[in-house]
Each structure stands twice: as C-alpha cells, then as structure tokens.
Design an enzyme around this catalytic site. Structure first.
Site, short mmCIF file in Angstrom:
data_model
loop_
_atom_site.label_atom_id
_atom_site.label_comp_id
_atom_site.label_asym_id
_atom_site.label_seq_id
_atom_site.Cartn_x
_atom_site.Cartn_y
_atom_site.Cartn_z
N HIS A 83 -23.44 -33.75 41.84
CA HIS A 83 -23.14 -33.90 40.41
C HIS A 83 -23.03 -35.36 39.99
CE1 HIS A 83 -22.69 -29.63 39.87
NE2 HIS A 83 -21.90 -29.57 40.93
N LYS B 87 -0.67 -24.04 11.75
CA LYS B 87 0.39 -23.05 11.94
C LYS B 87 0.34 -22.48 13.37
CE LYS B 87 3.82 -20.39 11.48
NZ LYS B 87 3.85 -19.05 11.79
N ASN C 1 -0.19 -14.97 9.92
CA ASN C 1 -0.51 -15.81 11.08
C ASN C 1 -1.94 -15.54 11.52
OD1 ASN C 1 1.74 -17.39 11.60
ND2 ASN C 1 2.76 -15.78 12.78
N ARG D 130 0.84 -1.21 0.00
CA ARG D 130 0.00 0.00 0.00
C ARG D 130 0.87 1.27 0.00
NH1 ARG D 130 -2.03 0.14 6.34
NH2 ARG D 130 0.05 -0.24 7.11
N GLY E 163 9.05 -19.83 9.08
CA GLY E 163 10.46 -19.78 8.70
C GLY E 163 11.07 -18.41 8.95
N TYR F 53 6.69 -21.75 21.09
CA TYR F 53 6.73 -21.05 22.39
C TYR F 53 7.29 -22.00 23.47
CZ TYR F 53 3.84 -16.80 21.54
OH TYR F 53 3.34 -15.58 21.14
N ARG G 236 5.89 -15.93 29.39
CA ARG G 236 6.10 -14.67 28.67
C ARG G 236 5.32 -13.54 29.35
NH1 ARG G 236 6.73 -15.21 22.09
NH2 ARG G 236 7.87 -17.18 22.11
N HIS H 294 1.86 -24.98 15.56
CA HIS H 294 3.32 -24.92 15.32
C HIS H 294 3.92 -23.82 16.21
CE1 HIS H 294 6.72 -22.76 13.54
NE2 HIS H 294 7.14 -23.91 13.05
N ASN H 295 3.27 -22.66 16.22
CA ASN H 295 3.80 -21.56 17.01
C ASN H 295 3.69 -21.84 18.51
OD1 ASN H 295 4.10 -20.34 14.51
ND2 ASN H 295 3.50 -18.34 15.27
C1 6PG Z 1 7.42 -18.62 12.22
C2 6PG Z 1 7.30 -17.71 13.40
C3 6PG Z 1 6.56 -16.47 12.96
C4 6PG Z 1 6.71 -15.29 13.89
C5 6PG Z 1 5.89 -15.43 15.14
C6 6PG Z 1 6.51 -14.91 16.37
O1 6PG Z 1 6.91 -19.73 12.32
O2 6PG Z 1 8.02 -18.21 11.23
O3 6PG Z 1 6.58 -18.31 14.41
O4 6PG Z 1 5.25 -16.85 12.74
O5 6PG Z 1 8.01 -14.95 14.09
O6 6PG Z 1 4.74 -14.70 14.87
O7 6PG Z 1 5.50 -14.91 17.31
P1 6PG Z 1 5.55 -14.07 18.64
O8 6PG Z 1 5.80 -12.63 18.23
O9 6PG Z 1 4.20 -14.27 19.24
O10 6PG Z 1 6.69 -14.63 19.41
#
Ligand code: 6PG
Length: 453
Positions: free
Chosen positions: A432, A161, A81, A11, A108, A169, A266, A164-165
C-alpha cells in the site's frame, strides 16, 4: 405562555382535547382542531406548522397528509429528532413545491419543550427570517440571549441536534462511570453519592445533568422505600441519535471515542442476561478492592477527571460538526452553537459558556483542546483523569468513556505516533506504500528482498 396563539392538532382527537383541557389560563390562546382541514383553516397564511412527532416514517406520513391542504409559502417545520439525512431528503422532495421546509432540532425534554428549549434551525436563511420572531419568543434565554439560531442550510439544524445528543450520551455515561466508582469502589450509598454530585454542581461541573443526577440519587422509591436508583434495572434505552453521531463521525473519519464508548456502553447494558451469565462464569475481576488513603482528595480527582472527560467529548463533538460543516457546506458557526446550548437544552452548563468564549476567540481552532483556555484546562485535569482511569482499571471498575478521553488526549497531543508500524504492515502485506519522514522518494519497504519469504 409567550403570547403566541396556536392551533393544535393530534391525529387522535382525544389527545388534542385533553391537551386543551389541561391548558388552564392559556386556553384562550389555543385553538384545538379535530381534523387537518380545521387545523389548516385555523392558521393565517403563510402558515408556520411545527410537526413534533416520533422521528422517521411518521414524519413523512404527517407531511403527506398536510401537503394537499397547504398553499404556496406555507412552512412545515420538523421539530423532532430527525436523522439529518431524512431532513436532506425532505428538502429535496419539497424543493419545487412552493412550500417551505425547516429541519429544526429542539432540546430540553418535556419541560424545555414546554417552557423554553434550545432550538437549532436548519433550512434556507429566508425561511428562518420568517419564523425567527416566534422561535426567539419561545426559546430559552441565557442571561438575555435567546438560545435559538439559524445554523445553516437543509440538514444543519438536525445534524447539530444529533451531535448535541451524542455529547449528551457521553456526558451521561461518564457521570454513570463516576457513580460506579463511588458505588462499587468506595461503597458509598446513593444518598452519599448524591451529595457529592450536589457539591460538584456548585463548581466547575455545574450543569443540568449533574443537577438531575443529584436529584435522581436522592429520590426515594415510593414502593420499597429505599433509593429509587437502586431499584432501577441497569439496561439503558436508546433511540438512535447517539448511534447516528458515532456513525457520522466514523463516516467522516473524525474520532468521537467518547460518544462511541457511550453508545457501546448502553448496548452492553442491554445484554443484562448475558452479563449475569458471564459474571457467573468469569466472576468479577480478581483484583484488590479500591482503598483510598485520602477520600476527599480522591473525590476531588473524580471531579477533575469528569471535567477532563467532558472536555474530550465536547472537543470531539465540535470536531465532528466542523468536519460535517465542510462536507455539507453548512458553514456551521461554532461559537453560536455553543452559545445556544448554554440554556434550555439537556447538556446546558456553565462549561458551554467557556466553550462559547474559546470559539469566539479562536473560531478556526483545529480542536477545542488547543484553544488557550482549554489547553490549560486539559493540563490541569488530565493528571486526575489518568489517576482515576488507572485506579478503575486496577480495581476492575469499567470506565470506557473516561478511558477513551484519556486515550484521545494522549494520542492527539503526541506529535510522533505509532502509525508508522501500521503503514509498514500495510505495505508489507499489501504494497500500500507509505510516506517517509525525510520526504525521500521511496514509498515501499525492503520487504520484497527476501524479508517476507
Ligand atoms: C433533548 C433530548 C431528547 C430526548 C432524547 C433521548 O435534547 O431534549 O436529547 O432529544 O430525550 O431523544 O434519547 P435516547 O432515548 O436515545 O436516550
């Protein structure tokens, strides 16, 4: 880089120009566009358009801006995401529009996005067929296997995904906990700890996250000269995918204690001022400093404990996906998910090849930890996890994610638990009811007969 010619649009036209100018040799495969009209006109219909911007309202706005310019069969692919619930909503909204929508998880980081990510596709299978070739060309490869797959309808790709995240974490938190034991327990320097991670990266823990932790710990601060990690404020950011993983796990009643512990850690990290104030009031725990007789053996225990913790977190993540697969009729292919996480993504590792093989042999296993290979791994490593968690507790070092894995194993493997007391309490105060072990047809306790008077 992979031979595809692309039109690009941002944009802010200056960003597009900057991107184009930086493209070097690849310039002749890039068509920079200043307006949406120009952008849409530059692509041959049916147009596959990848939207990669901040998740949330911006995606809806971008899709709204694109829509009037698109024709039947054009494909909008949200590669951010996204929360899978937003993806499901977007699918519904486009259902009768003639346009195609794909919710695509991409992992990635910047380098992966640029040179070869892991790609998790959700949407109609025939939409996938239309983009399969180009996505396969850009995906990371593990040996020769492309790390991309169609995982199921609508929100499947973004859900996978998200998990995955969530696992990412947990992985990161457990690494940080081990770092804490080495730094605050064994009083090792950043450089020394980096060497430990470097060694581990040659063994069972070999992974991108261990590799970058070694690099992080070795890096020098260009301003003060010491290790950069010692200068970084201990407040972790988070954008939501870990939290969503924990919420969705809770929604489905599947424990994801490693992910929950990582998200909570966190959050606690972000209360820096409160933590400093609390340390003044409470002090650090009044416990003896950690003293180990055999440092090498203890470090070996830490390695095994980290592996055990990792097994717990991945087992939980896969269990959450398996529940979601049933809940949303996705038929998620567990071996394929493990397979496409072996390269390109942030949690890529040797370990995921072992998960691939475990789920290939036992695709319907109730839990990763009861597959033969992982059952053996749990038995081999849980003693170390127990010793590490116990040592951390005795010496006042916080290890919430590692401890959660131990609690998970200890509860999951125990046929006779303690929820009989909870059921009795629920029946006592709220009638219950409960089921009996002997199957007898009596579902309330004798509390009414004066016991609770
Ligand atoms: C990935 C990472 C990517 C991103 C995260 C970080 O798989 O490439 O996970 O998605 O760096 O969003 O997430 P936070 O900011 O919540 O740590």
């Amino acid at each position: 880089e992979k031979g595809n010619t692309i039109a690009v649009f941002n944009r802010t036209a200056a960003r597009t120009k900057e991107f184009y100018e930086e493209a070097g040799d690849l310039k002749d495969r890039i068509v920079p566009c200043e307006t949406i009209e120009e952008f849409v006109a530059a692509i041959r219909p049916p147009r596959p358009i990848i939207i990669m911007i901040q998740a949330g309202a911006a995606v809806d706005q971008q899709m709204d801006l694109l829509r009037p310019h698109l024709e039947k069969n054009d494909i909008m692919i949200d590669a951010g995401n996204a929360n899978f619930r937003d993806t499901m909503r977007r699918f519904d909204a486009l259902k009768d529009s003639g346009l195609t929508f794909i919710g695509m998880g991409v992992s990635g980081g910047e380098e992966g996005a640029r040179h070869g990510p892991s790609i998790m596709v959700g949407g109609a299978e025939d939409s996938w067929k239309r983009v399969e070739k180009v996505l396969t060309s850009i995906a990371a490869k593990y040996n020769d296997d492309p790390c991309v797959a169609w995982l199921g309808e609508n929100g499947a790709g973004h859900f996978v995904k998200t998990i995955h995240n969530g696992i990412e974490y947990a992985d990161m938190q457990m690494i940080a906990e081990i770092y804490g034991i080495l730094r605050d327990g064994l009083k090792m320097s950043a450089a020394e700890i980096g060497e430990v991670f470097g060694q581990w990266n040659k063994g069972r823990l070999e992974s991108y996250l261990i590799e970058i932790t070694e690099k992080v710990l070795a890096a020098k601060d260009p301003i003060a000269g010491g290790p950069i990690v010692d200068m970084i404020l201990d407040k972790a950011g988070q954008k939501g995918t870990g939290k969503w993983s924990a919420i969705e796990a809770q929604n489905m009643g599947v424990p994801a204690t490693g992910i929950e512990a990582a998200v909570a850690a966190r959050s606690i990290s972000s209360f820096k001022t409160e933590r400093e104030a609390a340390e003044k009031i409470l002090g650090l725990p009044d416990v003896p400093a950690l003293a180990v007789a055999d440092k090498a053996a203890f470090i070996h225990d830490l390695e095994s404990a980290l592996l055990a913790g990792k097994i717990g977190a991945y087992a939980q993540g896969f269990a959450v996906m398996s529940a979601a697969s049933k809940e949303y009729n996705w038929n998620l292919p567990m071996p394929t998910i493990a397979k496409i996480w072996r390269a390109g993504c942030i949690i890529r590792s040797q370990f995921l090849d072992e998960i691939t093989s475990a789920f290939t042999k036992a695709p319907d296993a109730a839990n990763l930890i009861v597959t033969p290979a992982f059952a053996t791994m749990v038995k081999d490593t849980d003693g170390a996890l127990r010793r590490v968690v116990a040592a951390a507790a005795l010496h006042g070092l916080p290890v919430p994610a590692l401890a959660s894995a131990l609690g998970y194993f200890d509860s999951y493997r125990r046929g006779r638990g303690t929820a009989n007391v909870i059921q009795a309490q629920r029946d006592f105060f709220g009638a219950h009811g409960f089921d009996r072990l002997d199957g007898a047809d009596s579902h309330h306790g004798p509390w009414g007969s004066g016991l609770n008077a």
